[in-house]
Design a protein around this motif. Structure first.
Motif, PDB file in Angstrom:
ATOM      1  N   GLY A  28       0.861  -1.240  -0.626  1.00  0.00           N
ATOM      2  CA  GLY A  28      -0.083  -0.238  -0.213  1.00  0.00           C
ATOM      3  C   GLY A  28       0.932   1.005   0.019  1.00  0.00           C
ATOM      4  N   LEU A  29       0.023   2.175   0.086  1.00  0.00           N
ATOM      5  CA  LEU A  29       1.022   3.829   0.540  1.00  0.00           C
ATOM      6  C   LEU A  29       0.099   4.576   1.390  1.00  0.00           C
ATOM      7  N   GLY A  30       1.655   5.322   2.193  1.00  0.00           N
ATOM      8  CA  GLY A  30       1.095   5.844   3.048  1.00  0.00           C
ATOM      9  C   GLY A  30       1.838   7.337   3.113  1.00  0.00           C
ATOM     10  N   ILE A  31       0.585   8.555   3.145  1.00  0.00           N
ATOM     11  CA  ILE A  31       1.598   9.653   3.032  1.00  0.00           C
ATOM     12  C   ILE A  31       1.224  10.427   4.282  1.00  0.00           C
ATOM     13  N   SER A  32       2.021  11.136   4.725  1.00  0.00           N
ATOM     14  CA  SER A  32       1.024  12.481   5.704  1.00  0.00           C
ATOM     15  C   SER A  32       2.042  13.338   5.520  1.00  0.00           C
ATOM     16  N   ASP A  33       1.161  14.521   6.390  1.00  0.00           N
ATOM     17  CA  ASP A  33       2.601  16.135   7.227  1.00  0.00           C
ATOM     18  C   ASP A  33       3.515  16.348   5.776  1.00  0.00           C
ATOM     19  N   SER A  34       2.756  16.187   4.108  1.00  0.00           N
ATOM     20  CA  SER A  34       3.498  16.836   3.193  1.00  0.00           C
ATOM     21  C   SER A  34       3.105  17.787   2.268  1.00  0.00           C
ATOM     22  N   SER A  35       3.459  18.325   1.663  1.00  0.00           N
ATOM     23  CA  SER A  35       2.981  19.720   0.935  1.00  0.00           C
ATOM     24  C   SER A  35       2.383  18.979  -1.000  1.00  0.00           C
ATOM     25  N   PHE A  36       1.728  20.018  -1.553  1.00  0.00           N
ATOM     26  CA  PHE A  36       1.934  18.912  -3.193  1.00  0.00           C
ATOM     27  C   PHE A  36       1.527  20.230  -3.751  1.00  0.00           C
ATOM     28  N   TYR A  37       2.849  21.101  -4.283  1.00  0.00           N
ATOM     29  CA  TYR A  37       2.061  22.023  -5.077  1.00  0.00           C
ATOM     30  C   TYR A  37       2.918  22.016  -6.795  1.00  0.00           C
ATOM     31  N   GLY A  38       1.895  22.711  -7.466  1.00  0.00           N
ATOM     32  CA  GLY A  38       2.208  22.754  -9.227  1.00  0.00           C
ATOM     33  C   GLY A  38       2.644  21.587  -9.564  1.00  0.00           C
ATOM     34  N   ASN A  39       2.471  20.319  -9.514  1.00  0.00           N
ATOM     35  CA  ASN A  39       3.161  19.179 -10.078  1.00  0.00           C
ATOM     36  C   ASN A  39       1.781  18.543 -10.802  1.00  0.00           C
ATOM     37  N   ARG A  40       2.197  17.837 -12.110  1.00  0.00           N
ATOM     38  CA  ARG A  40       1.575  17.078 -12.837  1.00  0.00           C
ATOM     39  C   ARG A  40       1.264  16.393 -13.558  1.00  0.00           C
ATOM     40  N   SER A  41       0.587  15.664 -14.236  1.00  0.00           N
ATOM     41  CA  SER A  41       1.373  14.881 -15.252  1.00  0.00           C
ATOM     42  C   SER A  41      -0.333  14.297 -16.458  1.00  0.00           C
ATOM     43  N   GLU A  42       0.441  13.739 -17.133  1.00  0.00           N
ATOM     44  CA  GLU A  42      -0.549  13.705 -18.592  1.00  0.00           C
ATOM     45  C   GLU A  42      -1.380  12.991 -18.077  1.00  0.00           C
ATOM     46  N   SER A  43      -1.984  11.781 -17.454  1.00  0.00           N
ATOM     47  CA  SER A  43      -3.198  10.936 -17.381  1.00  0.00           C
ATOM     48  C   SER A  43      -3.936  10.962 -15.834  1.00  0.00           C
TER      49      SER A  43
END
Length: 333
Positions: A28-43
């Protein structure tokens, strides 16, 4: 922090794919206490994409997602690989999604090709996300949303805030499941098509929530708050059940389309608070927000102490972690 990352296909910042199905191993996947700005994917998944199988849990908590973009899921895309088994859960809690963009699911797309045990979105803020197709904030084939705020999200087609899918819609899912929306506020969301706040295509429980100032453009104000969609050709004999309790909904129950309640919509009122004014606890009255973008209630708001008691033990705290009192206005009832 993850800033201005790019992928030509999946997960502008993070991508996890699990093709191994094993009942003895948890993936699985566990993500916490992070910031995501201006990221991009095509799909898929402007910031994060997860494709999981078997016993695979996905948890995203206490993160900020801003200005991310993709085709499906401007910030987050989660799917379970087809024809897999095992207990899997998606937990999206205490996150803020703002100004993310996608064609489908401006902030989040959940593509449940093979049935997840549970998909939960709790204590999240969705502001100003946009979809050029459907689901201004969230697109899924069924989930539980609690203690969350949806404001000024937009969709060019259906579901200004939330769109639930029918089978094979946009080639996304083979399954549809009931959705539950509880203790949520929808304000200022817009769809140029159907369902200014919600476009639902399966059973929906809508409890202790406020829907005000949402707009749908296709039918000139009809179903500004909620639109129920049914594929009458592929599922002519199936019904949709709407369970409602203690709503503040602009336009009253007429804010739900189709207003004439055809035979394929079954409405059950679950209201159990005799102190709540209106028919079965539902009302169409100014909730008295503190400010335009501040959804705290003023001390004399008619929404205080007007909810149904049945859900109190399940959600004893609000979106900010404050305790929910049985007697919110202190009048002894």
């Amino acid at each position: 922090s993850f800033t201005y990352n790019y992928s030509s296909r999946m997960g502008g910042a993070i991508y996890i794919e699990n093709r191994i199905e094993s009942p003895d191993v948890s993936h699985g996947l566990g993500i916490s206490d992070s910031s995501f700005y201006g990221n991009r994917s095509e799909s898929f998944g402007g910031a994060i994409a997860a494709s999981v199988a078997g016993t695979s849990d996905v948890s995203v908590s206490r993160c900020n997602f801003t200005n991310n973009a993709s085709l499906y899921g401007g910030a987050l895309f989660v799917r379970r690989a087809p024809h897999t088994t095992g207990e899997s859960y998606v937990r999206i809690t205490e996150n803020t999604f703002s100004n993310n963009r996608a064609s489908y699911g401006g902030a989040i797309t959940i593509n449940d090709l093979s049935e997840f045990n549970d998909v939960e979105i709790k204590k999240c803020f969705f502001f100003g996300n946009a979809a050029s197709k459907g689901g201004g904030a969230v697109q899924s084939n069924g989930c539980t949303i609690e203690n969350s705020v949806f404001s000024k999200n937009t969709a060019l087609y259906d579901g200004g805030a939330i769109q639930t899918l029918i089978p094979d819609e946009f080639g996304m899912t083979d399954y549809i499941k009931p959705s539950t929306v509880t203790y949520c506020t929808f304000s200022g969301n817009k769809a140029s098509g159907l369902g200014g706040a919600i476009r639902a295509a399966a059973d929906l429980d809508l409890i202790n929530s406020i829907l005000r100032g949402n707009e749908a453009g296709h039918l000139e104000g009809v179903g500004d708050q909620i639109y129920f969609y049914k594929d009458t050709q592929s599922t002519p004999d199936e019904t949709i059940t709407l369970n409602i309790a203690n709503l503040n909904i602009e336009g009253g129950l007429a804010g739900i389309h189709p207003p004439y309640l055809p035979s394929w919509i079954i409405v059950n009122s679950l209201a159990d608070n005799p102190n709540a004014p209106g028919i079965d606890g539902h009302k169409d009255i100014d909730p008295m927000f503190a400010m335009e973008d501040d959804f705290h209630l003023m001390p004399d708001s008619p929404c205080i102490d007007a909810g149904t008691y049945s859900w109190h033990d399940r959600m004893s705290t609000d979106i900010e972690g404050n305790y929910r009192f049985y007697d919110g206005d202190g009048d002894g009832a």
